[in-house]
Write a protein that holds these residues in place. Structure first.
Motif, PDB file in Angstrom:
ATOM      1  N   PHE A 216      76.955  98.257  89.099  1.00 60.73           N
ATOM      2  CA  PHE A 216      77.538  99.416  88.217  1.00 60.73           C
ATOM      3  C   PHE A 216      76.318 100.119  87.806  1.00 60.73           C
ATOM      4  CE2 PHE A 216      80.506  95.691  86.895  1.00 60.73           C
ATOM      5  CZ  PHE A 216      81.542  96.304  87.232  1.00 60.73           C
ATOM      6  N   SER A 217      76.573 101.516  87.626  1.00 61.77           N
ATOM      7  CA  SER A 217      75.400 102.342  87.585  1.00 61.77           C
ATOM      8  C   SER A 217      74.723 102.424  86.302  1.00 61.77           C
ATOM      9  CB  SER A 217      75.976 104.113  87.823  1.00 61.77           C
ATOM     10  OG  SER A 217      77.014 104.060  87.077  1.00 61.77           O
ATOM     11  N   ALA A 218      75.266 102.018  85.204  1.00 63.02           N
ATOM     12  CA  ALA A 218      74.680 102.053  83.943  1.00 63.02           C
ATOM     13  C   ALA A 218      75.346 101.310  82.872  1.00 63.02           C
ATOM     14  CB  ALA A 218      74.045 103.562  83.642  1.00 63.02           C
ATOM     15  N   ALA A 348      80.558  90.043  81.866  1.00 63.69           N
ATOM     16  CA  ALA A 348      81.177  89.602  83.065  1.00 63.69           C
ATOM     17  C   ALA A 348      80.028  89.249  84.337  1.00 63.69           C
ATOM     18  CB  ALA A 348      81.941  90.861  83.802  1.00 63.69           C
ATOM     19  N   CYS A 349      80.604  88.236  84.769  1.00 57.76           N
ATOM     20  CA  CYS A 349      79.640  87.629  85.980  1.00 57.76           C
ATOM     21  C   CYS A 349      80.181  87.514  87.462  1.00 57.76           C
ATOM     22  CB  CYS A 349      78.693  86.418  85.459  1.00 57.76           C
ATOM     23  SG  CYS A 349      80.219  85.077  85.546  1.00 57.76           S
ATOM     24  N   ILE A 355      75.335  90.064  85.823  1.00 60.11           N
ATOM     25  CA  ILE A 355      75.672  89.862  84.644  1.00 60.11           C
ATOM     26  C   ILE A 355      75.954  91.291  83.919  1.00 60.11           C
ATOM     27  CG2 ILE A 355      75.360  88.904  82.162  1.00 60.11           C
ATOM     28  CD1 ILE A 355      74.175  86.215  83.630  1.00 60.11           C
ATOM     29  N   THR A 356      77.206  91.642  83.594  1.00 57.38           N
ATOM     30  CA  THR A 356      77.412  92.842  83.048  1.00 57.38           C
ATOM     31  C   THR A 356      77.929  92.650  81.748  1.00 57.38           C
ATOM     32  OG1 THR A 356      77.643  93.728  85.500  1.00 57.38           O
ATOM     33  CG2 THR A 356      78.703  95.172  83.483  1.00 57.38           C
ATOM     34  N   PRO A 357      77.517  93.308  80.592  1.00 54.93           N
ATOM     35  CA  PRO A 357      77.975  93.313  79.503  1.00 54.93           C
ATOM     36  C   PRO A 357      79.386  94.198  79.224  1.00 54.93           C
ATOM     37  CG  PRO A 357      75.976  94.353  79.191  1.00 54.93           C
ATOM     38  CD  PRO A 357      76.098  94.070  80.754  1.00 54.93           C
ATOM     39  N   GLY A 376      73.669  92.103  74.637  1.00 53.54           N
ATOM     40  CA  GLY A 376      73.055  91.177  73.674  1.00 53.54           C
ATOM     41  C   GLY A 376      72.151  90.309  74.236  1.00 53.54           C
ATOM     42  N   PRO A 377      71.410  89.448  73.160  1.00 53.43           N
ATOM     43  CA  PRO A 377      70.423  88.413  73.658  1.00 53.43           C
ATOM     44  C   PRO A 377      71.020  87.230  74.647  1.00 53.43           C
ATOM     45  CG  PRO A 377      70.975  88.353  71.304  1.00 53.43           C
ATOM     46  CD  PRO A 377      71.688  89.517  71.759  1.00 53.43           C
ATOM     47  N   VAL A 378      72.002  86.875  74.320  1.00 51.95           N
ATOM     48  CA  VAL A 378      72.628  85.731  74.772  1.00 51.95           C
ATOM     49  C   VAL A 378      72.829  86.342  76.521  1.00 51.95           C
ATOM     50  CG1 VAL A 378      74.410  84.094  75.441  1.00 51.95           C
ATOM     51  CG2 VAL A 378      73.331  84.467  73.305  1.00 51.95           C
ATOM     52  N   THR A 379      73.342  87.424  76.536  1.00 51.76           N
ATOM     53  CA  THR A 379      73.464  87.891  77.918  1.00 51.76           C
ATOM     54  C   THR A 379      72.435  88.129  78.690  1.00 51.76           C
ATOM     55  OG1 THR A 379      75.487  88.933  76.909  1.00 51.76           O
ATOM     56  CG2 THR A 379      74.712  89.828  78.954  1.00 51.76           C
ATOM     57  N   SER A 380      71.251  88.752  78.045  1.00 50.84           N
ATOM     58  CA  SER A 380      70.011  89.172  78.658  1.00 50.84           C
ATOM     59  C   SER A 380      69.415  87.940  78.892  1.00 50.84           C
ATOM     60  CB  SER A 380      69.217  89.874  77.622  1.00 50.84           C
ATOM     61  OG  SER A 380      70.113  91.042  77.459  1.00 50.84           O
ATOM     62  N   ARG A 381      69.321  86.783  78.203  1.00 51.69           N
ATOM     63  CA  ARG A 381      68.426  85.804  78.388  1.00 51.69           C
ATOM     64  C   ARG A 381      69.165  84.938  79.900  1.00 51.69           C
ATOM     65  NH1 ARG A 381      68.247  81.523  74.084  1.00 51.69           N
ATOM     66  NH2 ARG A 381      67.024  80.287  75.342  1.00 51.69           N
TER      67      ARG A 381
END
Ligand code: PLP
Length: 405
Positions: A216-218, A348-349, A355-357, A376-381
């Motif tokens: 995904f581009s951004a 989504a993963c 991993i894409t929010p 979000g923080p969980v997604t990022s970790r």
């Protein structure tokens, strides 16, 4: 051919020995590479090496690698292995990437007996080129094969095919941060005939490779709830990775695009209410925040793809102190959870998109948002942890990394 008929490598031993010695001499004649494939003993199937006499010049390759996109450019080589009822798997070859010539009556064109996989080779920071859980892809490939009445390929042969292609085309494995070489193994029915009373008696397994940048581009994606279409029904082929699932999904994806969304979200076939997965990714819901955050992904009901990234995150969550569970969530619960603040993040993963929010959800009855413009923080970790293992900046406590070179 029955699914089990082709799993027995013994039938191929004589031809394998013959082609292995042919391979060694062809290899010496056709390439300056000192490597010959010694994997035959391990896999039961050997590979004759016919390297390209005209690989893409380095400058051209560098131009592609500077901005690879996703699935648009392909490396210089491919792997092919044939399977017949009489000989089982045989005629493994590494050869130049190029067209496959088949009669128009070939059954894959008519009855879509086709399965595929998707995984990546990563150039780790310290130098090695690795794959992430390729045995899991091999196992899923064989589960798909059984469902589609196709022959299983020995897992060691599947992995050996990947190793050979990546080793041959190692200069195509990107060095840029976050980029990788996407590997696409697939199998097609090759019987030339229109009879539909039984599966094809012959097959072709192929692996191709494509340098990949971000899928995904951004930023976060917006999703459309497919209330008019069904991807998979109980007893169908939803948990198999077969081309037909994707062909049947394009109309839903077009509907998503027409509503200004990036991706389609599939719902269950019976009530059109329970969330299953996205077009090419699994979904995770984050409940709560901080130390009380936990993650949930829809359970494997037989109608969604058992993603290897999904499986990894169900382990990595608890590793990071984030409880993880399989469960179920309806569209109404998704909306109510976001409105009440109980659901704090959704992502989504999958192999391609990592991993894409997910930020915006739209359906026939309205739309809502979750989280902000930033992951979000969980997604990022979780993303950092997964990428850290794949690219070698973090330890690999679960033995998921398979070194290729
Ligand atoms: N769901 C679908 C329909 C997919 O096509 C994919 C990608 O292969 C996934 C989920 C994610 O699976 P994986 O994590 O193994 O790439």
């Amino acid at each position: 051919m029955t699914a089990s008929a082709a799993t027995d490598g013994a039938a191929t031993t004589a031809s394998a020995a013959a082609s292995e010695s042919a391979a060694a001499s062809e290899s010496a004649a056709a390439t300056d590479s000192p490597r010959t494939d010694t994997g035959g003993a391990r896999t039961g199937i050997s590979f004759a090496r016919h390297p390209s006499g005209s690989p893409l010049p380095g400058q051209e390759r560098a131009r592609i690698l500077a901005s690879p996109g996703f699935g648009v450019a392909f490396t210089d080589h491919m792997i092919t292995i044939r399977c017949t009822a009489e000989r089982g798997w045989h005629d493994g070859r590494l050869e130049p990437y190029g067209p496959i010539s088949l009669p128009p009556a070939t059954s894959v064109f008519h009855y879509a007996q086709e399965i595929f996989e998707g995984l990546k080779a990563y150039r780790q920071h310290s130098g090695p080129i690795v794959a992430f859980r390729p045995q899991a892809n091999a196992a899923r490939f064989n589960r798909s094969a059984v469902r589609m009445a196709m022959p299983q390929l020995p897992e060691a042969t599947f992995v050996r095919a990947l190793e050979l292609l990546v080793t041959q085309d190692r200069d195509w494995v990107p060095t840029a941060e976050g980029h990788s070489l996407y590997l696409r193994p697939f199998m097609i029915a090759t019987h030339p005939g229109l009879g539909v009373s039984r599966p094809s008696p012959s097959y072709l397994f192929v692996v191709i490779a494509s340098p990949a940048g971000p899928y995904f581009s951004a930023g976060p994606v917006s999703v459309w709830l497919a209330e008019n279409y069904t991807r998979a029904a109980p007893g169908g082929t939803g948990e198999a990775k077969c081309g037909g699932n994707y062909a049947g999904g394009f109309a839903g994806q077009q509907e998503a695009l027409a509503h200004g969304c990036d991706q389609v979200v599939w719902l269950d076939a019976v009530e059109h209410r329970w969330v299953e997965e996205m077009g090419g990714m699994n979904l995770f819901f984050v409940y709560g925040s901080g130390r009380s955050a936990r993650i949930m992904t829809p359970a494997l009901t037989g109608t969604l793809l058992p993603g290897i990234t999904r499986d990894a995150l169900l382990t990595l969550g608890p590793d990071l102190g984030i409880p993880a569970e399989e469960g179920r969530i309806s569209v109404e619960q998704w909306r109510a959870g976001c409105e009440s603040g109980e659901i704090t993040e959704v992502f989504a993963c999958g192999t391609a998109a990592v991993i894409t929010p997910v930020a915006t959800i739209k359906g026939a009855t309205g739309s809502w948002t979750v989280g902000g413009a930033e992951p979000g923080p969980v997604t990022s970790r979780l993303k950092e942890q997964l990428l850290g293992i794949q690219f070698g900046s973090l330890p690999d406590p679960h033995g998921w990394i398979h070194k290729i070179i």
